[in-house]
Write a protein that holds these residues in place. Structure first.
Motif, short mmCIF file in Angstrom:
data_model
loop_
_atom_site.label_atom_id
_atom_site.label_comp_id
_atom_site.label_asym_id
_atom_site.label_seq_id
_atom_site.Cartn_x
_atom_site.Cartn_y
_atom_site.Cartn_z
N THR A 1 63.86 81.51 69.40
CA THR A 1 62.44 81.33 69.65
C THR A 1 62.09 79.87 69.93
OG1 THR A 1 62.14 81.34 67.24
CG2 THR A 1 61.59 83.35 68.41
N GLY A 2 62.77 78.93 69.29
CA GLY A 2 62.63 77.52 69.65
C GLY A 2 61.47 76.81 69.00
N GLN A 3 60.31 77.45 68.94
CA GLN A 3 59.13 76.81 68.38
C GLN A 3 58.05 77.85 68.13
OE1 GLN A 3 57.84 74.07 71.39
NE2 GLN A 3 57.22 75.66 72.81
N LEU A 4 57.03 77.46 67.41
CA LEU A 4 55.87 78.32 67.24
C LEU A 4 55.06 78.32 68.53
CD1 LEU A 4 54.73 77.11 63.70
CD2 LEU A 4 55.78 79.31 64.24
N ASP A 5 54.58 79.49 68.92
CA ASP A 5 53.70 79.58 70.08
C ASP A 5 52.90 80.86 69.99
OD1 ASP A 5 55.33 81.68 71.04
OD2 ASP A 5 56.53 80.32 72.28
N ALA A 6 52.21 81.21 71.06
CA ALA A 6 51.33 82.37 71.04
C ALA A 6 52.07 83.67 70.78
CB ALA A 6 50.57 82.46 72.37
N ASP B 1 40.30 81.05 52.47
CA ASP B 1 40.50 79.65 52.84
C ASP B 1 41.62 79.49 53.86
OD1 ASP B 1 39.46 77.12 52.71
OD2 ASP B 1 40.81 76.43 51.13
N THR B 2 41.86 80.52 54.64
CA THR B 2 42.83 80.46 55.74
C THR B 2 42.05 80.32 57.05
OG1 THR B 2 42.84 82.89 55.96
CG2 THR B 2 44.47 81.89 54.49
N VAL B 3 42.76 79.94 58.11
CA VAL B 3 42.13 79.74 59.42
C VAL B 3 42.69 80.77 60.39
CG1 VAL B 3 41.77 78.13 61.32
CG2 VAL B 3 41.87 77.27 58.98
N ILE B 4 41.79 81.53 61.02
CA ILE B 4 42.23 82.56 61.96
C ILE B 4 41.52 82.40 63.29
CG2 ILE B 4 42.68 84.19 60.08
CD1 ILE B 4 40.14 85.71 60.96
N VAL B 5 42.07 83.06 64.32
CA VAL B 5 41.48 83.08 65.65
C VAL B 5 40.86 84.45 65.89
CG1 VAL B 5 41.89 82.87 68.13
CG2 VAL B 5 43.20 81.47 66.53
N GLN B 6 39.60 84.46 66.30
CA GLN B 6 38.96 85.70 66.73
C GLN B 6 39.13 85.79 68.25
OE1 GLN B 6 35.05 86.28 64.23
NE2 GLN B 6 35.32 84.09 64.66
N ALA B 7 40.14 86.53 68.64
CA ALA B 7 40.54 86.53 70.05
C ALA B 7 39.45 87.06 70.97
CB ALA B 7 41.81 87.36 70.23
N ASP B 8 38.56 87.90 70.46
CA ASP B 8 37.55 88.49 71.33
C ASP B 8 36.49 87.50 71.79
OD1 ASP B 8 36.75 88.39 68.65
OD2 ASP B 8 35.23 89.94 68.93
N ILE B 9 36.38 86.34 71.11
CA ILE B 9 35.41 85.34 71.56
C ILE B 9 36.08 84.02 71.95
CG2 ILE B 9 33.43 86.31 70.34
CD1 ILE B 9 33.83 84.29 68.15
N CYS B 10 37.39 84.02 72.06
CA CYS B 10 38.11 82.83 72.53
C CYS B 10 37.95 82.73 74.05
CB CYS B 10 39.58 82.92 72.17
SG CYS B 10 40.61 81.60 72.85
N ASN B 11 37.53 81.54 74.53
CA ASN B 11 37.36 81.36 75.98
C ASN B 11 38.55 80.65 76.64
OD1 ASN B 11 37.05 78.71 75.21
ND2 ASN B 11 34.97 78.47 75.99
N GLY B 12 39.59 80.37 75.85
CA GLY B 12 40.80 79.76 76.41
C GLY B 12 40.64 78.32 76.82
N CYS B 13 39.68 77.60 76.24
CA CYS B 13 39.45 76.20 76.65
C CYS B 13 40.63 75.29 76.31
CB CYS B 13 38.17 75.67 76.01
SG CYS B 13 38.24 75.45 74.22
N GLY B 14 41.35 75.61 75.22
CA GLY B 14 42.54 74.83 74.86
C GLY B 14 42.27 73.60 74.03
N ARG C 1 48.45 82.18 75.39
CA ARG C 1 49.41 83.21 75.81
C ARG C 1 49.40 83.33 77.33
NH1 ARG C 1 48.90 88.51 72.52
NH2 ARG C 1 50.00 87.19 71.02
N GLU C 2 50.57 83.28 77.93
CA GLU C 2 50.70 83.38 79.38
C GLU C 2 50.19 84.73 79.86
OE1 GLU C 2 54.18 82.98 82.83
OE2 GLU C 2 54.64 82.55 80.72
N GLY C 3 49.38 84.69 80.90
CA GLY C 3 48.83 85.93 81.44
C GLY C 3 47.59 86.41 80.71
N ASP C 4 47.28 85.76 79.59
CA ASP C 4 46.12 86.15 78.78
C ASP C 4 45.09 85.01 78.75
OD1 ASP C 4 45.42 88.05 76.01
OD2 ASP C 4 44.64 86.01 76.09
N GLY C 5 45.60 83.79 78.53
CA GLY C 5 44.75 82.62 78.55
C GLY C 5 44.15 82.25 77.22
N ARG C 6 44.10 83.21 76.28
CA ARG C 6 43.53 82.93 74.97
C ARG C 6 44.60 82.40 74.02
NH1 ARG C 6 41.08 88.72 73.74
NH2 ARG C 6 43.13 89.23 74.60
#
Length: 257
Positions: free
Chosen positions: A41-46, A106-119, A133-138
């Motif tokens: 896997t090499g590294q953490l990613d989407a 006290d954890t941090v999560i991503v709500q993918a349904d409102i992510c606009n992929g700004c980066g 994520r490639e092909g997804d953008g979020r």
């Protein structure tokens, strides 16, 4: 709540990676052995929310005749890496849509349904954890299995770990357990990483017992949340703006006949 990962008992089986992907329906990475390494896997990613690092080391020679390692001996260091769920989470601070949020655990999560992929979060993370994520953008990352722990279950990775290298629970209890384990090992090269609430990210929600320097594992030695001083920065900017506005007003008033 959080993770304590004891790398001294990690066997590199990758059960955590598989369990994470299966439970969270994370897409496969494909087969990539990265040269001669067992690390595929090499590294953490989407698409890799858990990453088991394999680090091969040549041990230095020793003049001690009782040293169990002869010159040229090899050793493997293994570590299951994950999002750190920082106390001062820069990714959360810069998110313009509220997609990144802090949970009741006290954890941090991503709500993918409102992510606009700004980066913005990608560049803000001091650990390089978040990726689009490639092909997804979020962006996607570890949620510490928010749906499981909400039902009183352990995260999938901790449940699957056969050696209890990955431990889940209240952070205060995990820090005490980690300190006891460090003292039990009694090895000068062993150290805790990310356990200190006074560090540059306010302590990590996922911290580690390492058997070498953090850089060996690809971890920054002194991570700092780039937004930690944001309130003071805005305050200073506001004062500067008020000062400029006052100066402009005085200059106009001084021109009146």
């Amino acid at each position: 709540m959080g993770f304590f990962t004891d790398t001294s008992v990690c066997i590199g089986c990758k059960a955590c990676e598989v369990a994470c992907k299966e439970w969270n329906a994370v897409p496969a990475d494909g087969l990539d052995l990265l040269g001669m390494s067992f690390d595929n896997t090499g590294q953490l990613d989407a698409n890799s929310w858990r990453h088991v690092a394999f680090i091969e080391q040549t041990l230095p020679s020793s003049a001690d005749p009782h040293d169990p390692h002869a010159p040229g001996d090899m050793r493997w260091l293994m570590m299951s890496d994950v999002c750190k769920h920082c106390t001062h989470a820069a990714c959360l601070d810069v998110c313009p849509t509220g997609s990144l949020m802090r949970t009741e655990f006290d954890t941090v999560i991503v709500q993918a349904d409102i992510c606009n992929g700004c980066g913005y979060c990608v560049s803000a993370c001091p650990y390089g954890v978040i990726a689009r994520r490639e092909g997804d953008g979020r962006v996607w990352k570890c949620t510490l299995c928010y749906d499981r722990i909400g039902d009183g279950l352990q995260p999938a990775c901790a449940t699957a770990c056969p050696t209890e290298s990955i431990q889940y629970g209240p952070l205060d209890e995990l820090r005490e357990r980690a300190q006891a384990r460090l003292e039990q090992l009694d090895r000068p090269e062993a150290r805790l990483y990310g356990h200190d609430p006074d560090d540059g990210v306010g302590g990590q929600g996922a911290f580690f017992l390492l058997l070498d320097e953090p850089e060996v594992y690809g971890l920054p030695p002194a991570p700092i949340a780039s937004t930690r001083n944001l309130p003071q920065m805005w305050k200073r900017a506001g004062l500067a703006a008020l000062t400029m506005a006052a100066a402009v007003a005085v200059s106009f008033l001084g021109r009146r006949p």
